[in-house]
Design an enzyme around this catalytic site. Structure first.
Site, PDB file in Angstrom:
ATOM      1  N   LYS A  17       2.257   5.679   2.320  1.00 55.36           N
ATOM      2  CA  LYS A  17       1.433   4.660   2.975  1.00 55.36           C
ATOM      3  C   LYS A  17      -0.016   4.989   2.644  1.00 55.36           C
ATOM      4  O   LYS A  17      -0.464   6.123   2.904  1.00 55.36           O
ATOM      5  CB  LYS A  17       1.685   4.729   4.492  1.00 55.36           C
ATOM      6  CG  LYS A  17       1.178   3.544   5.290  1.00 55.36           C
ATOM      7  CD  LYS A  17       1.731   3.613   6.714  1.00 55.36           C
ATOM      8  CE  LYS A  17       1.258   2.454   7.567  1.00 55.36           C
ATOM      9  NZ  LYS A  17       1.800   2.529   8.943  1.00 55.36           N
ATOM     10  N   ASP A  27      10.342  -7.040   8.377  1.00 54.35           N
ATOM     11  CA  ASP A  27      10.027  -6.087   7.303  1.00 54.35           C
ATOM     12  C   ASP A  27       9.753  -4.693   7.875  1.00 54.35           C
ATOM     13  O   ASP A  27       9.574  -3.741   7.120  1.00 54.35           O
ATOM     14  CB  ASP A  27       8.826  -6.567   6.477  1.00 54.35           C
ATOM     15  CG  ASP A  27       7.592  -6.827   7.330  1.00 54.35           C
ATOM     16  OD1 ASP A  27       7.687  -7.608   8.290  1.00 54.35           O
ATOM     17  OD2 ASP A  27       6.539  -6.225   7.050  1.00 54.35           O
ATOM     18  N   ASP A  72      -6.651  -3.478   0.205  1.00 53.24           N
ATOM     19  CA  ASP A  72      -7.160  -2.398  -0.651  1.00 53.24           C
ATOM     20  C   ASP A  72      -6.098  -1.339  -0.964  1.00 53.24           C
ATOM     21  O   ASP A  72      -6.368  -0.383  -1.683  1.00 53.24           O
ATOM     22  CB  ASP A  72      -8.395  -1.745  -0.001  1.00 53.24           C
ATOM     23  CG  ASP A  72      -8.094  -1.203   1.399  1.00 53.24           C
ATOM     24  OD1 ASP A  72      -6.923  -1.228   1.817  1.00 53.24           O
ATOM     25  OD2 ASP A  72      -9.048  -0.754   2.073  1.00 53.24           O
ATOM     26  N   GLY A  73      -4.905  -1.485  -0.389  1.00 56.26           N
ATOM     27  CA  GLY A  73      -3.842  -0.508  -0.665  1.00 56.26           C
ATOM     28  C   GLY A  73      -4.050   0.819   0.041  1.00 56.26           C
ATOM     29  O   GLY A  73      -3.374   1.804  -0.256  1.00 56.26           O
ATOM     30  N   ARG A  75       0.835  -1.204   0.000  1.00 56.92           N
ATOM     31  CA  ARG A  75       0.000   0.000   0.000  1.00 56.92           C
ATOM     32  C   ARG A  75       0.869   1.253   0.000  1.00 56.92           C
ATOM     33  O   ARG A  75       0.468   2.302   0.476  1.00 56.92           O
ATOM     34  CB  ARG A  75      -0.945   0.014   1.186  1.00 56.92           C
ATOM     35  CG  ARG A  75      -0.290  -0.153   2.540  1.00 56.92           C
ATOM     36  CD  ARG A  75      -1.310   0.121   3.616  1.00 56.92           C
ATOM     37  NE  ARG A  75      -0.835  -0.299   4.912  1.00 56.92           N
ATOM     38  CZ  ARG A  75      -1.495  -0.102   6.037  1.00 56.92           C
ATOM     39  NH1 ARG A  75      -2.647   0.516   6.003  1.00 56.92           N
ATOM     40  NH2 ARG A  75      -1.014  -0.513   7.179  1.00 56.92           N
TER      41      ARG A  75
END
Ligand code: AMP
Ligand code: MG
Length: 469
Positions: free
Chosen positions: A108, A252, A120-121, A89
C-alpha cells in the site's frame, strides 16, 4: 523448515493483473517490522539491508513473483458499482505456502499503476501508522485480520484534504490470505468473462477451500459462496464483539477468505451505539457499527450475483440462507470468549437461548448506562467479581437497575478458562483500548518531534494481552 516460495498467482494469467514498476523513494526509514509475521514466512533472519531491499525497494524475493502485479478488480462503493478500481497504489509482491494455505504479501503506497486514476499512488505515514495499530489491536482481540508486515517512511511529502498537509509518506506491506476480493469476481461478471470467473473459483478452492475439491463445478460454486458467507459472518461477529467499525465495507474491501483488511477511517466504539459511523464521508451511516452485518450480507449477494455468470442456476439466496444463523452463532461464541465464560447448559436450544439473553442484557446495560464498551467487557471478564467492579473507573454505572439483570444472567455462567482468568492483564484497572483521541495523542509527538516512544509503548501494551481473546 525452508521457505517454499510459490508464485501461485501465475496460474491465473495476465487477465488478472498488470506488471508494474514500484516507485523509487528518496529515503528509507524503517518504522515497523513485524518479526512474528516474518517468522511465519521464515524471513525472520533477513538483515536490515535485505529487509530494505525487498520491502522498500521491492526487489523480488528468490523464486517468487518476478515483477510486482497490480491486481484488477471492480466493486460496489457505498452500493454504487465502480468499474474504475484495481490496485491503484499497491501490488501483489510475493506469495508463500504455509500449512497448505497461500499467503500474500501486498503493498500500500508503493507507487502509481494503471489503476491510480488521478491518485498519486502513495500512502500517508499517518495512514500506515493507523493500519499498524488496527491490525495489532484486532489481532489481540481475536479478530480474523490481515497483518501489517512492514512500514518504511519514504521521505516524500504528500497533500491530502483529510490530513494537515503537507504530510509525511510511508510504504506498507501487508500479509494476508489472498488479495482476492468480492470485486475481483465482479469485474469478470461485468466483462462477461465466464471462463475467468470459473478459473478464479478454482484458484480460490485450490488455495483456500481445498475441502471442496471433489465436488462438481456447480456444486463447488454453491459451496464456495456458502463458505465465504460463513467466514464473513464470523468476521462481522468479530468486529461486533471487538467494538470495531471498519468504516468502508465496499465489495473491493472484502476478502474471499473472510479476512478483514484495508484499514482507512476505522474507529473503535467509545460506547455502544448502533449508529456510530467511522468514515466522515459515510453521510448516511451505511457502514455504521450496527449495520455491519447487513452490509456484508449485501456484499455477499453481489458476490453471488457475479458467480451466477459461471453457474447460471446458482441459488444465491439458498447459499446465503445460513448467514444469519452463522452470524448469531459466531457472535455468541465470541462474546463468551471475550467474557471468558462457558454456558453450562447441555441442551443446545436452551443453551443458545441463555447466551442470547446474556448478550441482550449486556447490550441493554451498555445502551442505558453509556458505559465504555471495552472497559465493560474488561470489568466483566470471567463474570462478576465485586472487587473488580468497585475499583473500575466506571464503578458507579454498575449500580443502575439494568446491571442487576445482566449480573443475574452472568451468574448462570461458568468460567471458561481459569488460566486466562488469572492473566496479569486483568490486574489492571483499565483495559487497552484504541479510541480516536488516544490514536491522535500517540500520533501528535510523531508529527511534532518524530518521537515514537508512545507508539512503541502502545504496541507493547496491545501485545501484552495477546492470546487472551
Ligand atoms: P480504498 O478506499 O483504499 O479501498 O481505495 C479505493 C480505490 O482507490 C482503489 O482502487 C485504490 O487503489 C484507489 N486509491 C486510493 N488511494 C489512492 C492513491 N493515493 N493513489 C492511487 N489510487 C488510490
Ligand atoms: Mg481498498
Amino acid at each position: 523448515m525452508s521457505t517454499q516460495a510459490f508464485p501461485a498467482i501465475y496460474e491465473l494469467g495476465p487477465d488478472f493483473y498488470n506488471e508494474v514498476e514500484p516507485a523509487s523513494f528518496p529515503k528509507a526509514i524503517l518504522r515497523y517490522r513485524n518479526q512474528d509475521a516474518a517468522t511465519q514466512l521464515d524471513l525472520q533472519d533477513l538483515s536490515e539491508e535485505a529487509w530494505k531491499k525487498h520491502f522498500w525497494g521491492f526487489e523480488s524475493l528468490p523464486q517468487n513473483i518476478k515483477k510486482p502485479l497490480a491486481l484488477r478488480y471492480h466493486g460496489h462503493q457505498f452500493q454504487v458499482y465502480n468499474p474504475d478500481l484495481g490496485d491503484g497504489r499497491g501490488f501483489l509482491f510475493a506469495q508463500f505456502l504455509r500449512d497448505g494455505k497461500l499467503l500474500d504479501l501486498g503493498t500500500k503506497g508503493s507507487g502509481q499503476t494503471p489503476y491510480s486514476r488521478r491518485g498519486d499512488g502513495r500512502l500517508t505515514l499517518k495512514g500506515a501508522f493507523r493500519e499498524i495499530l488496527a491490525t495489532e489491536m484486532l489481532e489481540s482481540l481475536g479478530v480474523n485480520t490481515s497483518k501489517t508486515f512492514s512500514v518504511f517512511e519514504t521521505g516524500e511529502s504528500l497533500v491530502r484534504h483529510d490530513e494537515p498537509s503537507p504530510t509525511r509518506a510511508g510504504v506498507l506491506v501487508r500479509l494476508s490470505h489472498s488479495h482476492i476480493r468480492f470485486g475481483t469476481f465482479q469485474r469478470f461478471a461485468f466483462l462477461g468473462e465466464a471462463e475467468n470467473v470459473k478459473k478464479l473459483v478454482q484458484y480460490c478452492i485450490r488455495h483456500f477451500y481445498p475441502e471442496l475439491a471433489s465436488y462438481s463445478e456447480d456444486e463447488q460454486i454453491f459451496l464456495f459462496l456458502q463458505k465465504v458467507s460463513e467466514r464473513t459472518a464470523d468476521t462481522a461477529a468479530g468486529w461486533m464483539t471487538a467494538g470495531f467499525v471498519h468504516g468502508v465495507l465496499n465489495t473491493d474491501n472484502m476478502n474471499i477468505t473472510g479476512e478483514s483488511f484495508d484499514y482507512g477511517p476505522y474507529r473503535f466504539l467509545p460506547h455502544y451505539d448502533p449508529h456510530f459511523t467511522a468514515a466522515y464521508f459515510d453521510q448516511t451511516g451505511l457502514y455504521a457499527y450496527g449495520r455491519q452485518p447487513s452490509s456484508v450480507l449485501w456484499n455477499l449477494f453481489q458476490l453471488g450475483t457475479a458467480l451466477k455468470l459461471a453457474s447460471p442456476q446458482l441459488d444465491v439466496e439458498a447459499a446465503l440462507a445460513d448467514f444469519g444463523d452463522a452470524f448469531n452463532f459466531a457472535t455468541q461464541t465470541r462474546f463468551l470468549k471475550r467474557l471468558n465464560l462457558r454456558n453450562p447448559l447441555l441442551d443446545e436450544a436452551g443453551s443458545q437461548q441463555l447466551t442470547h439473553q446474556l448478550i441482550m442484557h449486556l447490550f441493554q446495560f451498555l445502551d442505558k448506562s453509556k458505559a465504555l464498551f471495552e472497559q465493560t467487557l474488561f470489568d466483566l471478564h470471567s463474570g462478576v467479581a465485586p472487587d473488580r467492579l468497585t475499583r473500575s473507573p466506571q464503578a458507579d454505572l454498575y449500580k443502575i437497575p439494568e446491571f442487576k439483570a445482566l449480573e443475574n444472567t452472568l451468574d448462570s455462567f461458568e468460567v471458561l478458562d481459569e488460566h486466562v482468568m488469572r492473566h496479569p492483564y486483568f490486574t489492571n484497572t483499565r483495559p487497552c483500548a484504541l479510541l480516536i483521541d488516544e490514536l491522535e495523542s500517540i500520533w501528535a509527538p510523531i508529527a511534532e518531534k518524530d518521537d515514537w516512544t508512545m507508539f512503541e509503548q502502545k504496541l507493547a501494551h496491545i501485545r501484552s494481552f495477546r492470546g487472551v481473546y
